[in-house]
Write a protein that holds these residues in place. Structure first.
Motif, mmCIF file in Angstrom:
data_model
loop_
_atom_site.group_PDB
_atom_site.id
_atom_site.type_symbol
_atom_site.label_atom_id
_atom_site.label_comp_id
_atom_site.label_asym_id
_atom_site.label_seq_id
_atom_site.Cartn_x
_atom_site.Cartn_y
_atom_site.Cartn_z
ATOM 1 N N SER A 189 -9.918 1.420 -13.173
ATOM 2 C CA SER A 189 -9.684 1.273 -11.737
ATOM 3 C C SER A 189 -8.829 2.468 -11.319
ATOM 4 O O SER A 189 -8.594 3.382 -12.121
ATOM 5 N N THR B 36 -5.773 2.849 -11.082
ATOM 6 C CA THR B 36 -4.589 3.023 -11.925
ATOM 7 C C THR B 36 -4.889 3.900 -13.145
ATOM 8 O O THR B 36 -4.042 4.686 -13.587
ATOM 9 N N THR C 196 -0.959 0.977 0.828
ATOM 10 C CA THR C 196 -1.734 -0.193 1.207
ATOM 11 C C THR C 196 -0.855 -1.417 1.478
ATOM 12 O O THR C 196 -1.244 -2.318 2.211
HETATM 13 N N1 PLP Z 1 -2.862 2.914 -5.063
HETATM 14 C C1 PLP Z 1 -3.098 2.278 -3.913
HETATM 15 C C2 PLP Z 1 -2.665 2.915 -2.636
HETATM 16 C C3 PLP Z 1 -3.750 1.040 -3.925
HETATM 17 O O1 PLP Z 1 -4.002 0.406 -2.781
HETATM 18 C C4 PLP Z 1 -4.129 0.479 -5.161
HETATM 19 C C5 PLP Z 1 -4.789 -0.825 -5.220
HETATM 20 O O2 PLP Z 1 -4.927 -1.527 -4.260
HETATM 21 C C6 PLP Z 1 -3.845 1.183 -6.319
HETATM 22 C C7 PLP Z 1 -3.219 2.405 -6.241
HETATM 23 C C8 PLP Z 1 -4.213 0.632 -7.651
HETATM 24 O O3 PLP Z 1 -5.572 0.773 -7.781
HETATM 25 P P1 PLP Z 1 -6.415 -0.164 -8.766
HETATM 26 O O4 PLP Z 1 -6.122 -1.558 -8.381
HETATM 27 O O5 PLP Z 1 -7.825 0.283 -8.460
HETATM 28 O O6 PLP Z 1 -6.003 0.180 -10.142
#
Ligand code: PLP
Length: 417
Positions: free
Chosen positions: A66, A68, A146
Motif C-alpha cells: 500500500s 506505506t 487526509t
Molecule cells: N499518507 C496519506 C496522506 C494517507 O491518506 C494514507 C492512507 O490513508 C497513507 C499515507 C497510508 O497509505 P496506505 O494506507 O495505502 O498504506
C-alpha cells in the motif's frame, strides 16, 4: 447486523469507489508473468504513470503493497542510518511518516504544526538556512493530510528549499492527492513522490507507487539503509525489460491499465477541476448550510479530496459515523488520533459526481440530527445543490486552488468561485 439493502455509500477518503469498468478489467485469468507478452502491459503502465506524476525524467516503481510500502521504499533507498531529515507533523499521516523515520533509524527534525494547518514554507527555509553544514538530507512533507483535510503548497516548499540554496531531496506523500489534486513532479522539483492505488487511482488497495527523480536515484549507491524487498536496484534491473523481481499482483496491474485509461479519457486537468467543484459544494453544505466549520483552519489549506468537519462541543463525531453507517449504509471517515471524536470526514475523491455526493451529504445530515446536532433538515444538501446548479461542470478557466480567494471561512457564500 442484518443485510443492508441497496448500495453502500462509500465516502471514506480511500478506499474510493472503483469504476465498474476497472473492476471488470481486474477479472482476469492468471497468466505467466514471465511470458514474452507480459511487457506489453507493464511498459505502458510505467510510461503512463509518469504522465500522472507529471514527470518526464523520473522513474516510476510499482510495488505490491500500500502507500506505506512506497514510503519505506523512498526512505530506505536514498538514506543512511542516522541521516538527518526535516519533516512536519500536522495530522495522523504526517505523524506516521515521522514515526517511520524514527523506527527506521533516521534522525528526523519533527516540526509540530497545529492540526488544521499545513507545511509552513518559511520554516522550511529557515531550518535549511540554519543547516550550514548541509546535514539535512531530505525535506519530507505530506501534500494532502487526509486526517485533517489540509493541502499544502508543494511549489512553495520547493521555492523555500531553493531560496535556502540547500541540496536536500524533496519527498512528497501524494497518497490522497495524486490524480485528484494537481501534482507536478518535474516542475516542482520533487525527488520522491509516493501514492497508493486506492484513492485517486480508483483501484482497490494493493499497490504502493513511487516516482523517483534521477537525483534521488543517484543517491542509492551511498544510501546504506538496509533494504531487500523494496530495493530499487532489483526493480530497475527487472523493470527495464518489463518484468518484476517477484510475482506481480496481476489483476491490480490490469485494473491500473484501465484506471489510467479512465483518467486520460476525462483528462487530468478536468479531473482536478471536478474535484475542486465537488469539494466547493461540500464546503457550501458544511459552512453555509449547516453552519459548521472545517478542521482546516484557513481557506488556503482546504483540501479538494477530503473535508474534516468539526462537530459541535458535547457531540462525539464517532457517534455520527456509527449512526450514518448503521441506519443509512453510509461510510464516513473517522476522526483519527488527536481529532478522534472531534471531527468526521467526507471523502470526495475518485470516481464520483454531484448526485453521489448529495447522498453522502443527505446521510450525514440525517445522522447529525439523529445524534442531536441542531441543523436544519436539507440545509447542507440545498446549499450544495444550488452551488452545483450555478457553476459549470468543468470551469472554462481551469481553477488552481492557490489562485482562489474566498469571502470568509465561517460565513458568506462561496458563489462565483
Ligand atoms: N499518507 C496519506 C496522506 C494517507 O491518506 C494514507 C492512507 O490513508 C497513507 C499515507 C497510508 O497509505 P496506505 O494506507 O495505502 O498504506
Amino acid at each position: 447486523m442484518s443485510r443492508m439493502p441497496g448500495r453502500n455509500f462509500l465516502f471514506v477518503p480511500g478506499p474510493t469507489n472503483v469504476p465498474d469498468r476497472v473492476q471488470r478489467a481486474m477479472m482476469v485469468a492468471m497468466e505467466d508473468h514471465r511470458s514474452s507478452r507480459f511487457p506489453d502491459l507493464t511498459k505502458g503502465l510505467f510510461e503512463d504513470l509518469k504522465k500522472v506524476f507529471k514527470t518526464e525524467t523520473g522513474q516510476v516503481f510499482i510495488f505490491p503493497s500500500s502507500g506505506t510500502g512506497a514510503w519505506e521504499a523512498a526512505l530506505t533507498n536514498t538514506l543512511s542510518p542516522g541521516d538527518k531529515v526535516l519533516t512536519f507533523r500536522f495530522g495522523q499521516f504526517s505523524h506516521l511518516w515521522a514515526e517511520m523515520m524514527v523506527r527506521l533509524g533516521l534522525d528526523p527534525d519533527i516540526v509540530d504544526v497545529e492540526w488544521g494547518e499545513g507545511v509552513p514554507p518559511d520554516v522550511v527555509e529557515s531550518k535549511l538556512r540554519a543547516d550550514k553544514d548541509k546535514k539535512i538530507k531530505g525535506v519530507i512533507v505530506c501534500q494532502n493530510e487526509t486526517a485533517t483535510g489540509v493541502t499544502s503548497d508543494i511549489a512553495a516548499v520547493r521555492k523555500a528549499i531553493d531560496a535556502a540554496g540547500h541540496p536536500a531531496l524533496l519527498y512528497v506523500d501524494a497518497v490522497s492527492s495524486l490524480a485528484s489534486i494537481d501534482f507536478r513532479m518535474d516542475e516542482w522539483g520533487v525527488d520522491l513522490c509516493v501514492t497508493g492505488s486506492q484513492k485517486g487511482l480508483m483501484l482497490p488497495a494493493g499497490l504502493g507507487i513511487l516516482a523517483a527523480s534521477q537525483k534521488a536515484l543517484a543517491t542509492r549507491a551511498a544510501a546504506k539503509m538496509k533494504r531487500c524487498y523494496f530495493d530499487l536496484d532489483d526493480m530497475i534491473k527487472s523493470n527495464a525489460t518489463g518484468y518484476f523481481p517477484y510475482t506481480p499482483a496481476l489483476p491490480m496491474l490490469y485494473g491500473l491499465r484501465e484506471s489510467l485509461n479512465v483518467l486520460f479519457e476525462e483528462g487530468l486537468e478536468d479531473i482536478f477541476a471536478r474535484h475542486y467543484r465537488l469539494a466547493q459544494g461540500v464546503r457550501e453544505a458544511v459552512i453555509n448550510g449547516w453552519g459548521l466549520r472545517l478542521c482546516a483552519k484557513e481557506q488556503k489549506w482546504w483540501s479538494d479530496t477530503v473535508s474534516a468537519i468539526v462537530v459541535p462541543e458535547g457531540i462525539n463525531g464517532a457517534h455520527v459515523i456509527d449512526v450514518a453507517f448503521r441506519r443509512y449504509n453510509l461510510a464516513l471517515g473517522a476522526g483519527l488520533s488527536k481529532v478522534a471524536g472531534k471531527v468526521f470526514r467526507i471523502g470526495h475523491l475518485g470516481d464520483l459526481n454531484e448526485l453521489m455526493l448529495l447522498g453522502a451529504l443527505g446521510g450525514a445530515e440525517m445522522a447529525m440530527r439523529d445524534v442531536g446536532i441542531d441543523i436544519e433538515p436539507g440545509s447542507g444538501v440545498g446549499a450544495a445543490q444550488e452551488y452545483w446548479r450555478r457553476t459549470d461542470p468543468v470551469p472554462k478557466k481551469k481553477v488552481s486552488r492557490q489562485e482562489v480567494v474566498y469571502a470568509s471561512h465561517s460565513a458568506g457564500s462561496l458563489e462565483g468561485q
